[in-house]
Structure formats: C-alpha cells, structure tokens
Design a protein around this motif. Structure first.
Motif, PDB file in Angstrom:
ATOM      1  N   TRP A   1     -22.039  57.243  14.273  1.00  0.00           N
ATOM      2  CA  TRP A   1     -21.811  58.243  13.232  1.00  0.00           C
ATOM      3  C   TRP A   1     -22.610  57.868  12.009  1.00  0.00           C
ATOM      4  O   TRP A   1     -23.051  56.753  11.853  1.00  0.00           O
ATOM      5  CB  TRP A   1     -20.316  58.341  12.920  1.00  0.00           C
ATOM      6  CG  TRP A   1     -19.732  57.055  12.446  1.00  0.00           C
ATOM      7  CD1 TRP A   1     -19.329  55.994  13.208  1.00  0.00           C
ATOM      8  CD2 TRP A   1     -19.487  56.645  11.092  1.00  0.00           C
ATOM      9  NE1 TRP A   1     -18.853  54.975  12.424  1.00  0.00           N
ATOM     10  CE2 TRP A   1     -18.942  55.338  11.132  1.00  0.00           C
ATOM     11  CE3 TRP A   1     -19.675  57.253   9.873  1.00  0.00           C
ATOM     12  CZ2 TRP A   1     -18.587  54.659   9.987  1.00  0.00           C
ATOM     13  CZ3 TRP A   1     -19.321  56.560   8.736  1.00  0.00           C
ATOM     14  CH2 TRP A   1     -18.779  55.292   8.805  1.00  0.00           C
ATOM     15  N   ARG A   2     -22.766  58.821  11.106  1.00  0.00           N
ATOM     16  CA  ARG A   2     -23.576  58.581   9.931  1.00  0.00           C
ATOM     17  C   ARG A   2     -22.951  59.299   8.747  1.00  0.00           C
ATOM     18  O   ARG A   2     -22.582  60.462   8.811  1.00  0.00           O
ATOM     19  CB  ARG A   2     -24.991  59.099  10.166  1.00  0.00           C
ATOM     20  CG  ARG A   2     -25.939  58.804   9.029  1.00  0.00           C
ATOM     21  CD  ARG A   2     -27.369  59.122   9.461  1.00  0.00           C
ATOM     22  NE  ARG A   2     -27.641  60.528   9.467  1.00  0.00           N
ATOM     23  CZ  ARG A   2     -27.817  61.244  10.557  1.00  0.00           C
ATOM     24  NH1 ARG A   2     -27.725  60.665  11.726  1.00  0.00           N
ATOM     25  NH2 ARG A   2     -28.076  62.530  10.486  1.00  0.00           N
ATOM     26  N   SER A   3     -22.833  58.585   7.648  1.00  0.00           N
ATOM     27  CA  SER A   3     -22.241  59.182   6.450  1.00  0.00           C
ATOM     28  C   SER A   3     -23.295  59.889   5.631  1.00  0.00           C
ATOM     29  O   SER A   3     -24.432  59.444   5.536  1.00  0.00           O
ATOM     30  CB  SER A   3     -21.587  58.092   5.592  1.00  0.00           C
ATOM     31  OG  SER A   3     -21.211  58.607   4.342  1.00  0.00           O
ATOM     32  N   TYR A 359     -21.363  48.108  22.510  1.00  0.00           N
ATOM     33  CA  TYR A 359     -20.224  47.916  21.618  1.00  0.00           C
ATOM     34  C   TYR A 359     -19.081  48.893  21.843  1.00  0.00           C
ATOM     35  O   TYR A 359     -17.990  48.689  21.314  1.00  0.00           O
ATOM     36  CB  TYR A 359     -20.701  47.939  20.155  1.00  0.00           C
ATOM     37  CG  TYR A 359     -21.287  46.601  19.766  1.00  0.00           C
ATOM     38  CD1 TYR A 359     -20.524  45.639  19.136  1.00  0.00           C
ATOM     39  CD2 TYR A 359     -22.608  46.288  20.078  1.00  0.00           C
ATOM     40  CE1 TYR A 359     -21.042  44.400  18.808  1.00  0.00           C
ATOM     41  CE2 TYR A 359     -23.150  45.048  19.752  1.00  0.00           C
ATOM     42  CZ  TYR A 359     -22.348  44.110  19.117  1.00  0.00           C
ATOM     43  OH  TYR A 359     -22.870  42.875  18.814  1.00  0.00           O
ATOM     44  N   ASN A 360     -19.295  49.942  22.641  1.00  0.00           N
ATOM     45  CA  ASN A 360     -18.162  50.808  22.975  1.00  0.00           C
ATOM     46  C   ASN A 360     -17.477  50.378  24.269  1.00  0.00           C
ATOM     47  O   ASN A 360     -16.558  51.044  24.746  1.00  0.00           O
ATOM     48  CB  ASN A 360     -18.588  52.275  23.052  1.00  0.00           C
ATOM     49  CG  ASN A 360     -19.569  52.543  24.197  1.00  0.00           C
ATOM     50  OD1 ASN A 360     -19.874  51.654  24.985  1.00  0.00           O
ATOM     51  ND2 ASN A 360     -20.070  53.773  24.269  1.00  0.00           N
ATOM     52  N   PRO A 392     -30.404  56.234  17.595  1.00  0.00           N
ATOM     53  CA  PRO A 392     -31.594  55.547  18.128  1.00  0.00           C
ATOM     54  C   PRO A 392     -32.718  56.470  18.569  1.00  0.00           C
ATOM     55  O   PRO A 392     -33.886  56.095  18.480  1.00  0.00           O
ATOM     56  CB  PRO A 392     -31.035  54.741  19.313  1.00  0.00           C
ATOM     57  CG  PRO A 392     -29.693  55.332  19.605  1.00  0.00           C
ATOM     58  CD  PRO A 392     -29.175  55.870  18.330  1.00  0.00           C
ATOM     59  N   LEU A 393     -32.400  57.683  19.026  1.00  0.00           N
ATOM     60  CA  LEU A 393     -33.457  58.576  19.486  1.00  0.00           C
ATOM     61  C   LEU A 393     -34.137  59.322  18.349  1.00  0.00           C
ATOM     62  O   LEU A 393     -35.181  59.950  18.553  1.00  0.00           O
ATOM     63  CB  LEU A 393     -32.885  59.600  20.489  1.00  0.00           C
ATOM     64  CG  LEU A 393     -32.310  59.020  21.786  1.00  0.00           C
ATOM     65  CD1 LEU A 393     -31.842  60.145  22.692  1.00  0.00           C
ATOM     66  CD2 LEU A 393     -33.326  58.142  22.504  1.00  0.00           C
ATOM     67  N   ASP A 425     -25.626  57.149  20.515  1.00  0.00           N
ATOM     68  CA  ASP A 425     -25.286  56.351  19.351  1.00  0.00           C
ATOM     69  C   ASP A 425     -25.577  54.885  19.648  1.00  0.00           C
ATOM     70  O   ASP A 425     -25.659  54.472  20.813  1.00  0.00           O
ATOM     71  CB  ASP A 425     -23.806  56.522  18.991  1.00  0.00           C
ATOM     72  CG  ASP A 425     -23.495  57.911  18.459  1.00  0.00           C
ATOM     73  OD1 ASP A 425     -24.350  58.441  17.717  1.00  0.00           O
ATOM     74  OD2 ASP A 425     -22.437  58.458  18.796  1.00  0.00           O
ATOM     75  N   TRP A 426     -25.720  54.113  18.591  1.00  0.00           N
ATOM     76  CA  TRP A 426     -25.993  52.687  18.782  1.00  0.00           C
ATOM     77  C   TRP A 426     -24.868  52.006  19.570  1.00  0.00           C
ATOM     78  O   TRP A 426     -25.115  51.036  20.297  1.00  0.00           O
ATOM     79  CB  TRP A 426     -26.177  52.013  17.425  1.00  0.00           C
ATOM     80  CG  TRP A 426     -27.422  52.445  16.712  1.00  0.00           C
ATOM     81  CD1 TRP A 426     -27.514  53.285  15.645  1.00  0.00           C
ATOM     82  CD2 TRP A 426     -28.770  52.068  17.032  1.00  0.00           C
ATOM     83  NE1 TRP A 426     -28.829  53.474  15.272  1.00  0.00           N
ATOM     84  CE2 TRP A 426     -29.627  52.728  16.108  1.00  0.00           C
ATOM     85  CE3 TRP A 426     -29.344  51.251  18.003  1.00  0.00           C
ATOM     86  CZ2 TRP A 426     -31.010  52.586  16.131  1.00  0.00           C
ATOM     87  CZ3 TRP A 426     -30.732  51.115  18.031  1.00  0.00           C
ATOM     88  CH2 TRP A 426     -31.540  51.769  17.105  1.00  0.00           C
ATOM     89  N   TYR A 427     -23.661  52.529  19.447  1.00  0.00           N
ATOM     90  CA  TYR A 427     -22.535  51.959  20.197  1.00  0.00           C
ATOM     91  C   TYR A 427     -22.713  52.106  21.705  1.00  0.00           C
ATOM     92  O   TYR A 427     -22.114  51.365  22.490  1.00  0.00           O
ATOM     93  CB  TYR A 427     -21.232  52.675  19.806  1.00  0.00           C
ATOM     94  CG  TYR A 427     -20.734  52.382  18.419  1.00  0.00           C
ATOM     95  CD1 TYR A 427     -19.839  51.342  18.186  1.00  0.00           C
ATOM     96  CD2 TYR A 427     -21.136  53.157  17.339  1.00  0.00           C
ATOM     97  CE1 TYR A 427     -19.360  51.086  16.918  1.00  0.00           C
ATOM     98  CE2 TYR A 427     -20.670  52.908  16.064  1.00  0.00           C
ATOM     99  CZ  TYR A 427     -19.784  51.862  15.855  1.00  0.00           C
ATOM    100  OH  TYR A 427     -19.316  51.601  14.602  1.00  0.00           O
TER     101      TYR A 427
END
Length: 557
Positions: A1-3, A359-360, A392-393, A425-427
């Motif tokens: 996610w991104r704020s 990480y997930n 990442p993409l 996502d990076w996760y």
C-alpha cells in the motif's frame, strides 16, 4: 500500500523516518548532506528539448565492464526493472594485455572511472555517482530508496564522527570567514566485507579501521572471533560498490590512479588500493585523536583496553604496520562503509546471513526462528521506505507516458511476451533479507563464492517477469516529454542523455539491449521464449531519439 498523505514536520532523517510518494526532501543539516532529490529547478525551453539545462544534481550509474556476457546482462536487467539511470559502461570493448594476473584490467578500471569523472561535459561536481562491479551485482530495490538510505547513512555517520573526533574552526572555499564544523566528515560510502583481503593482516587497511556499528554479539558469543570469519561483523572495505558526490569519488580515484601508476601499488588489484586508502585515512584519524588526549582520556583508553572494551583499533593488542607519512600528502577522503548492509550487501562469507523472505507468508518466520532462535533483528515487515514506495512493477513503466504515436508502436503489446500481474506489492515478492542486520539491501554484490550467481538468480523478485519488464521499460516514453522530465529531475529521469533499455559507453556510444545482450536469453530470462526481438518475427525498431531498440540480426544468423 502507499500513502498519499503529507509528512508532518519532523527532524531531518530521524531514525524512524518514512517518505511517501511523491517524495518530499527533508531539511538536511549540512552542505555535505544536500539532497539529490530536492524539489527540482530547471531552465525550461517550452518549444523543444534543445536548450534545456538541468540545474539540480544528476545521478550517474557507472559499470566497469570491458565485454558483455550473461552476468553483465543480469545486472543490466536489474537496473531496467527498477528504473535506475541508464548505465554507462567503462572501458567497454577495451582489450587489456598488460602484465600480471589480470593483464592490467583492474588498474585500467581505476583509470577509466577517474577519466570519466574528470570530464566536466559528462558530470558535475555535485552530481551523485554510483560505481558497481559489472559481473556480480544485482539491484533489488529502486533508486529512490538507494538515495534515501545513502542520505540517512551519511547523516548518522557524520553524527558519530562529530561525537568521536569533535569540531574545529573551518573555512569554506569561496566564502569569507570561518565557522565551527566537524573535524572529519563522510560523504562517500563503500560496501563492507567480513574479510580483509588481499592486504596484509597487520596493514592499516585491516588493523586500523573502525569496528562495525552492529552489536558486538550480533552473531552470538563467537562474533568477530570465529576462526573462519563467517561470524565477523562486516568492517573491511570492499571496492565493488561505492556511492558519493562526483567530486569526492573522483578525488579518491585520483589518488588510486597515483598509487597504481606512480607507486606500482595496483599489482594485486583495485581492492588492495582502495582498502589501503581507507586504512591510511583511519590510521591518521586515530593517531591524531590518541595523541591529543589529555591525562584523563589516556587513562580511560588504557583502562578500556585492559578490560577489552576499547573502541579504538590502535589500542587493541595487535600488531599494526606503521604507515609512512609523506609530508604534504592528503590522507582524508571522507570515506566510510555501509556496516549494516542496508545499501550494499556484500557476500563474502555472508551467504548464510541471507534469506529470501516473502513478507505476506507468515509461515516463513516460524521456520526462520526455529532455525535461528537467537535472532534479535529479524524484520517482521519491510521497512517504511519500501512500504511507501511505488509497487515493484511501477518502475519499469514509471508513468512518463506521452501521446506521441512513436511511443505506442515501440514493442506493441504481446499476450505471449508481456504478461504481467495486474497488481504486485512488495509483500508478495521474495526479498533478500539480512537476518542478522535486519535489513533488506538495495543491491546484492555476489563477491567471494560465486555459486549464488546461478543458484539465487531465479529467486530475485523480477526473474519470472524479466523479458516483459525489459520490453515494458523500453516502451516508456522517449520523446520531448522525457527530455523535459530529465531536466526537471526527480525520481524517474536522472540525466538528459535519454535512452531506455540499453547502455551508454564512456565514449558516448548508445547500445540497445539487443546489441549488448545478444544471445544471453537462455541464461538471463530463462523463459524458453526465444531470441530477443525474434519471438514473433523480425524487424528493426528505433525510438524517437533514433536509438535502436531492436536490431535486425545479420542474415547469416
């Protein structure tokens, strides 16, 4: 996610800082920490790219590589997937036939980088440059994270230097008057290794350098004492990765050239030379500090050494070869190391420190803790700089799209070749993680044992999508909008030469991926989809800068 929220005001580079996208530069405390990613300034010509001038610092990526092979192309793929600056190959095509085990290639690498950094038409003093080895480095995280971590490391290192060595009255070149400033500063970062080589054990390069900032027991009771060096904290300079302002890095390479060409110190290689420069700097620093201590300071140093707690390598019970001090020679070069492997993860005796973690996947943490019950630094989540980064993409097609028809016909979409997940996502991805330092490094430097060059490549997060990411990167805009974005600077466009999906040589030649990485598909992509540019027929494609994106192969092929 991104704020998308704005950051609240906070001290520059606090230990818990995180930076959302769009990136807002922190207020740094010294001229040596001026932000590369500051809000851009430009002199804009609104009618054409001609006349644009980039007035904020650029970010340059230099890769010494005299020839191409699959190892170089893996490095290049990692730069494309993450939108690093177009790499410049140093000494490409040059033949080395000198004496010695390397035929003079290592000495030539030093000279090649120095000459490039000395060309004012190509680089400016306040630009930032990253120099990496060409055949064993893979990027893992995007350049905006690399630069933020560089800035953070410099900030923390300069605070340590101020506490240890104090301040002095200094004058600034070109400015009247003087003011108090830190006696020593750091602006240049090299990678840190667990072993000191090929310098002698008693040389300053090995015996006079600072201890690591990692905890003294990070590997348990045998930290820094295990005979094989596998449990050493990284503290020895590795020359395969270096980042800093162009002026400072050029000065280091300048003295390295002098050592090689005038003093014949380069017979063992560039690693020896740069480690020697760092060792001489640190020997001088500690010698001066110890010599100026008062009675109380000397007594404290003696007691600390007697109790085995001294933080001065010169006070330790070991033999150090005294260096010959040449009057008038400079020994201070603002060099420091990445002790926590946050930027540069070197791999000599460190392969067992690394685990690829998705990480997930919560089960992986149970497995790691079962195998390493004493771990104290294992990150349960990616750090905030990764959490707030674009997905990442995003980096292979970073949003600088134009309406120019030329951009739409470059490598038109193919269901067979361009299949990518709608969202990642990076996760969701395996990220190489240093279990003991608790860091996810921005790049991996596979020095030492070379087996990970084959074994770990399929584990890199972009490996399953390699061909599609290169094609997507090439399709990103190449037109006037790109030149204007380069002039504005920021996160995506780092210089004004243009070019996507290829490299520049130090002689100014542009080479497309198809030229420099011809016949490497089986080793690099490993997807069984055929030769680059020939997967669905053959044609020559150039972009709107006139650069070849896909080259027609010779008829006999």
């Amino acid at each position: 996610w991104r704020s998308s929220a704005k950051l609240s005001t906070q001290p520059a580079f606090s230990t818990s800082y995180h930076l959302p996208i769009p990136y807002t530069a922190p207020n740094l405390n010294s001229e040596t920490e001026s932000p590369l990613l500051a809000p851009p300034t430009r002199e804009d010509n609104s009618t054409a790219p001609k006349g644009l001038q980039k007035t904020n610092p650029s970010f340059h990526l230099l890769i010494p590589a005299s020839e191409s092979n699959p190892k170089l192309c893996k490095t290049l793929l990692s730069t494309f997937a993450l939108a690093y600056p177009p790499p410049t190959l140093i000494n490409y095509g040059k033949k080395f036939d000198g004496e010695g085990w390397d035929k003079g290639s290592h000495a030539g690498k030093i000279r090649g980088v120095y000459d490039y950094l000395s060309d004012e038409k190509k680089v400016k003093d306040d630009d930032v440059v990253l120099v990496i080895d060409g055949y064993d480095v893979w990027f893992q995280l995007p350049p905006v994270i690399m630069i933020k971590r560089y800035q953070q490391l410099i900030y923390e290192a300069n605070n340590r230097l101020r506490r240890r060595y104090g301040t002095e009255l200094k004058t600034t070149e070109g400015k009247a008057g003087s003011k108090m400033g830190p006696k020593y500063t750091q602006t240049v970062v090299f990678g840190a290794d667990k072993l000191c080589w090929p310098n002698g054990k008693a040389d300053p390069a090995c015996a006079a350098i600072p201890y690591s900032t990692l905890p003294k027991d990070v590997y348990g009771p045998l930290t820094d004492t295990e005979p094989g060096g596998f449990l050493n904290r990284p503290r020895f300079l590795n020359s395969g990765t270096v980042m800093g302002p162009v002026k400072a890095v050029r000065e280091i390479y300048g003295v390295a050239v002098e050592k090689v060409e005038k003093e014949n110190r380069g017979a063992i290689g560039d690693q020896f030379v740069f480690a020697e420069i760092f060792g001489e700097q640190e020997y001088q620093r500690e010698t001066q500090r110890l010599s100026t201590q008062g009675t109380g300071g000397r007594w404290y140093e003696w007691l600390s050494n007697a109790l085995g707690g001294s933080d001065s390598p010169l006070a330790a019970n070991q033999t150090i070869n005294n260096m010959t001090v040449v009057p008038g020679r400079r020994y201070e070069f603002d060099i420091g190391l990445d002790y926590t492997s946050e930027m540069f993860q070197t791999m000599t005796h460190s392969a067992n420190d690394i685990k690829f973690i998705t990480y997930n996947d919560t089960t992986v943490f149970s497995e790691i803790m079962a195998q390493h019950p004493d771990l104290n630094a294992l990150p349960w989540l990616p750090p905030m700089d990764i959490q707030y980064a674009h997905g990442p993409l995003w980096y292979s097609s970073p949003g600088n799209h134009s309406s120019d028809p030329q951009d739409g016909i470059l490598l038109p979409h193919s269901d067979k070749l361009d299949d990518l997940p709608e969202r990642l996502d990076w996760y969701d991805l395996p990220l190489a993680t240093n279990l003991y330092a608790g860091k996810i490094p921005t790049l991996l430097h596979i020095n030492g044992d070379k087996s990970p060059l084959d074994d770990w490549w399929p584990s890199m997060w972009y490996h399953p999508y390699g061909r599609a990411l290169v094609r997507r990167f090439i399709r990103s805009t190449q037109t006037r909008q790109a030149a204007r974005a380069a002039a504005a600077g920021g996160q995506t466009w780092w210089d004004m030469r243009g070019g996507r999906g290829g490299v520049w040589t130090d002689s100014g030649l542009w080479m497309s991926w198809g030229e420099v990485c011809k016949k490497t598909e089986d080793d690099v992509f490993q997807d069984g989809k055929g030769k680059w540019g020939k997967e669905e027929g053959s044609r020559k494609v150039t972009n709107s800068f006139g650069m070849v994106v896909i080259a027609e192969e010779d008829e006999e092929e």
